[in-house]
Design a protein around this motif. Structure first.
Motif, PDB file in Angstrom:
ATOM      1  N   THR A   1       0.845  -1.197   0.000  1.00  0.00           N
ATOM      2  CA  THR A   1       0.000   0.000   0.000  1.00  0.00           C
ATOM      3  C   THR A   1       0.878   1.243   0.000  1.00  0.00           C
ATOM      4  O   THR A   1       1.263   1.732   1.058  1.00  0.00           O
ATOM      5  CB  THR A   1      -0.901   0.008   1.241  1.00  0.00           C
ATOM      6  OG1 THR A   1      -0.079  -0.157   2.416  1.00  0.00           O
ATOM      7  CG2 THR A   1      -1.904  -1.121   1.190  1.00  0.00           C
TER       8      THR A   1
ATOM      9  N   HIS B   1      -1.084  -4.910  -8.369  1.00  0.00           N
ATOM     10  CA  HIS B   1      -2.254  -4.754  -7.513  1.00  0.00           C
ATOM     11  C   HIS B   1      -2.862  -6.123  -7.223  1.00  0.00           C
ATOM     12  O   HIS B   1      -2.742  -7.054  -8.018  1.00  0.00           O
ATOM     13  CB  HIS B   1      -3.272  -3.860  -8.225  1.00  0.00           C
ATOM     14  CG  HIS B   1      -4.408  -3.419  -7.349  1.00  0.00           C
ATOM     15  ND1 HIS B   1      -5.569  -4.144  -7.229  1.00  0.00           N
ATOM     16  CD2 HIS B   1      -4.559  -2.324  -6.553  1.00  0.00           C
ATOM     17  CE1 HIS B   1      -6.403  -3.512  -6.401  1.00  0.00           C
ATOM     18  NE2 HIS B   1      -5.811  -2.403  -5.984  1.00  0.00           N
TER      19      HIS B   1
ATOM     20  N   LEU C   1      -8.041   3.850   3.259  1.00  0.00           N
ATOM     21  CA  LEU C   1      -7.929   2.837   2.221  1.00  0.00           C
ATOM     22  C   LEU C   1      -6.690   1.980   2.446  1.00  0.00           C
ATOM     23  O   LEU C   1      -6.678   0.790   2.138  1.00  0.00           O
ATOM     24  CB  LEU C   1      -7.875   3.512   0.845  1.00  0.00           C
ATOM     25  CG  LEU C   1      -7.962   2.580  -0.369  1.00  0.00           C
ATOM     26  CD1 LEU C   1      -9.279   1.814  -0.365  1.00  0.00           C
ATOM     27  CD2 LEU C   1      -7.820   3.373  -1.659  1.00  0.00           C
TER      28      LEU C   1
ATOM     29  N   THR D   1      -6.900  -2.011   2.814  1.00  0.00           N
ATOM     30  CA  THR D   1      -6.147  -2.855   1.877  1.00  0.00           C
ATOM     31  C   THR D   1      -5.321  -3.890   2.632  1.00  0.00           C
ATOM     32  O   THR D   1      -5.280  -5.072   2.267  1.00  0.00           O
ATOM     33  CB  THR D   1      -5.229  -1.990   0.998  1.00  0.00           C
ATOM     34  OG1 THR D   1      -6.005  -1.019   0.314  1.00  0.00           O
ATOM     35  CG2 THR D   1      -4.479  -2.845  -0.019  1.00  0.00           C
TER      36      THR D   1
ATOM     37  N   LYS E   1     -13.580   3.113   0.009  1.00  0.00           N
ATOM     38  CA  LYS E   1     -12.901   1.819   0.184  1.00  0.00           C
ATOM     39  C   LYS E   1     -13.419   0.762  -0.792  1.00  0.00           C
ATOM     40  O   LYS E   1     -12.706  -0.183  -1.122  1.00  0.00           O
ATOM     41  CB  LYS E   1     -13.016   1.333   1.623  1.00  0.00           C
ATOM     42  CG  LYS E   1     -14.398   0.949   2.089  1.00  0.00           C
ATOM     43  CD  LYS E   1     -14.290   0.432   3.515  1.00  0.00           C
ATOM     44  CE  LYS E   1     -15.615  -0.082   4.030  1.00  0.00           C
ATOM     45  NZ  LYS E   1     -15.476  -0.637   5.395  1.00  0.00           N
TER      46      LYS E   1
ATOM     47  N   LEU F   1     -11.472  -0.225  -3.955  1.00  0.00           N
ATOM     48  CA  LEU F   1     -10.393  -1.210  -3.883  1.00  0.00           C
ATOM     49  C   LEU F   1     -10.692  -2.434  -4.737  1.00  0.00           C
ATOM     50  O   LEU F   1      -9.787  -3.068  -5.285  1.00  0.00           O
ATOM     51  CB  LEU F   1     -10.191  -1.630  -2.422  1.00  0.00           C
ATOM     52  CG  LEU F   1      -9.048  -2.584  -2.112  1.00  0.00           C
ATOM     53  CD1 LEU F   1      -7.710  -1.905  -2.355  1.00  0.00           C
ATOM     54  CD2 LEU F   1      -9.134  -3.065  -0.670  1.00  0.00           C
TER      55      LEU F   1
END
Length: 654
Positions: free
Chosen positions: A355, A377, A519, A523, A554, A557
């Motif tokens: 992150t 990712h 976030l 994550t 969020k 994501l």
């Protein structure tokens, strides 16, 4: 060393220095595994080259000793003397390491450790080391008995012929009793302490890159290119569960002699040290934290909280390390990390994180000069089959967070607890969990009080539950994880403990019962459930969503349609999940998210607020780069809206 010392971990750190100075080295072990021979071989070879005497006696009991390990012993040096005890089915279980330094000095270690990497580095072992000067009679008695056993009539010298005979009997026994032998072998070569089973030493090949996962291969190749092109720093962004620590170890292996690995949690340091040892068992390593202060090892695994202190930092030369690895690199913008990074001058700085955006908006890309060598990712990793798919259930939380006082970064704790510690709230959480859960759950809470409250409520419903946090005394963290993995526990409620640095691949359900505004934190928490594991088809994510700040952010994501959203083409608030994944939102959640989107602060107003905050912090009008680094807004948002920001800054009076 003291006259008597109990060794419960890393026995190799005692064996290797003793081998280096002993004139006589005598090893008595029940079982010999190839991984243990590989670890000690270079040090035994050096000892033999300088004229030391090396004798080793191993046993054939239950045919656990590996034939390839016995051959590896012979290949160390022509002068090594190795013999095999033919047990004839009777128990043969000694484990002893004797070192004669000459002039009456020496050391002998007796305990539980056979000759294997697990016993030397990672297993739970107890050994007692005794100084020969303190117990000269016992030491001499041990030497005499070693020689008596070494030349006993039940033994035979190891050579190609005797090993071949042993190998024939070994294979026959393994075919006759496969389950028994497998269980004992797995115990001796246990990888339970390691985050990745694919790195077993006995499976190592000359080209160790073949042991890397595909994601790690790509990242290592990218780092190789970066280093070859003359860069001296870079960041790797990889989703949780893809092996960033192992990547750092393989990057270090062929290029750097001394490595400093910095992290902020003890679990991360210990896990990293085990990973590096597994890749490079011939190296020395030590911890530098509150309790341990190792400075002279090849690898130093240091706590940022200790190293950021001037006294401890200056125990090292600024150029002591060729490579510095900063784990969880999103923390590196903090002052504690900056003091460390400004003091040391390595050949290369590697930051690894899942992150890259900090919780406070400060940018970490600038620390590595914007050089991101590799980025993957977790959505892409799921699509490639490298992480588990997810089934996300957004459950409506009726709490009205607009009535709670916002303190800039979080809600007022007392007001938040007043709404959380209600029977109807606990009932709603339990019902959602019971409806969607699988077998092993981690529940993320906002406070210890909430974790205790929910754990008690679940326990009253007959659920095997535990509240695990910094104040827990009833059970260690390791024991709690073991019980969750074995399904003795169904759910662990925790506060921040499992955000980073803890691997529990068996977890298949995550429960979110906190108003997560960050976030970054979200994550990290999601990553706890996405590791692949036998029998896990997907990870269930149960998220209680209310009208708290950034509740809509969020969900981005999970959104494969984020690019369309950035281009202004998205209309629905429901994310588009990757193939194989499911997102289900209560209708009340969808209505609430649409309402939040309508009320969202206009972009220009948000940019203005960020600008004024930075201006107040600096006491002057900020430059664009300062806004980028210091603004409490994600770097992606600032870059995406750079045209607006440029015009906006010109239009604001200073």
């Amino acid at each position: 060393m003291p006259d008597i010392k109990l060794i419960t971990e890393n026995l190799a750190d005692e064996l290797i220095p003793s081998i280096k100075k002993a004139s006589g080295i005598y090893i008595l072990t029940s079982f010999v595994m190839e991984s243990g021979v590989i670890l000690l071989a270079p040090h035994l070879k050096e000892a033999l080259n300088r004229g030391a005497e090396v004798k080793l006696l191993a046993g054939d009991y239950l045919f656990v000793s590996q034939p390839e390990a016995l051959r590896a012993l012979l290949n160390i040096h022509p002068n090594i003397e190795a013999r095999l005890w033919r047990s004839r089915g009777t128990s043969f279980h000694p484990k002893a390491y004797l070192f004669d330094y000459s002039d009456g000095q020496g050391l002998f270690i007796v305990g539980s450790s056979n000759l294997s990497l697990s016993a030397f580095r990672m297993g739970v072992e107890w050994n007692l080391a005794v100084n020969a000067q303190a117990e000269p009679f016992t030491f001499q008695h041990a030497l005499v008995n070693f020689m008596r056993n070494f030349y006993h009539e039940f033994t035979q010298p190891l050579n190609e012929t005797t090993i071949a005979y042993y190998e024939t009997a070994y294979k026959a026994y393994h075919q006759k009793y496969p389950e028994l032998v497998q269980s004992i072998t797995e115990m001796e070569e246990s990888e339970l302490m390691l985050p990745q089973k694919e790195y077993k030493q006995e499976d190592a090949s000359p080209n160790e890159k073949s042991a890397l996962r595909k994601a790690q291969q790509g990242a290592l190749e990218a780092l190789d290119i970066t280093y070859a092109e003359g860069y001296d720093k870079a960041m790797v962004v990889m989703a949780t569960g893809l092996g960033k620590t192992y990547l750092a170890g393989f990057f270090a292996k062929e290029r750097f002699q001394r490595v400093l690995f910095v992290a902020h949690r003890e679990e991360i340091l210990n896990q990293a040290m085990r990973s590096f040892f597994h890749i490079m068992p011939d190296k020395t390593a030590g911890l530098y934290n509150g309790s341990d202060k190792e400075t002279g090892t090849d690898f130093v695994f240091a706590s940022i909280y200790t190293l950021s202190t001037k006294m401890h930092r200056e125990r090292f030369d600024p150029e002591a390390f060729d490579l510095i690895v900063i784990d969880e690199f999103h923390h590196a913008a903090a002052k504690s990390y900056q003091t460390v990074l400004s003091y040391f001058h390595p050949k290369f700085l590697l930051g690894i994180t899942a992150t890259p955006d900090r919780m406070d908006g400060k940018d970490v890309f600038a620390i590595c000069d914007g050089n991101v060598a590799y980025q993957l990712h977790f959505i892409e990793a799921i699509q490639k089959g490298w992480l588990s798919p997810f089934h996300y259930y957004g459950v409506y939380d009726e709490t009205d967070y607009t009535q709670l006082t916002w303190l800039g970064t979080k809600y007022d704790e007392d007001e938040l607890l007043a709404v959380q510690l209600r029977e109807e709230v606990a009932f709603n959480i339990y019902e959602a969990w019971n409806r969607h859960k699988q077998t092993r759950t981690i529940g993320f809470c906002s406070s210890i009080i909430q974790a205790n409250f929910l754990s008690d409520y679940f326990s009253k419903q007959g659920v095997a539950s535990l509240s695990l946090h910094s104040d827990t005394r009833s059970m260690t963290r390791q024991e709690a994880i073991r019980r969750l993995e074995s399904e003795e526990l169904q759910i662990i409620f925790t506060v921040d403990l499992f955000n980073e640095g803890v691997d529990i691949p068996a977890v298949d359900t995550l429960l979110f019962v906190r108003p997560t505004q960050s976030l970054t934190v979200f994550t990290q928490q999601v990553g706890r459930g996405l590791r692949l594991h036998a029998g896990k088809q997907a990870c269930t994510l149960i998220d209680l969503i209310g009208n708290y700040r950034n509740a809509d952010i969020k969900l981005s994501l999970f959104d494969t349609g984020a690019r369309d959203e950035a281009a202004g083409k998205r209309e629905s608030v429901t994310p588009i999940p990757p193939a194989g994944c499911i997102i289900e939102l209560d209708m009340s959640v969808i209505d609430m998210l649409e309402e939040l989107a309508r009320k969202k602060q206009p972009r220009k107003d948000k940019l203005r607020s960020v600008y004024l905050e930075v201006k107040e912090e600096l006491g002057r009008r900020p430059h664009y780069l300062e806004l980028y680094l210091l603004g409490k807004m994600s770097s992606k948002e600032i870059v995406r809206n750079s045209a607006h920001m440029s015009g906006f800054c010109i239009g604001v009076r200073s």
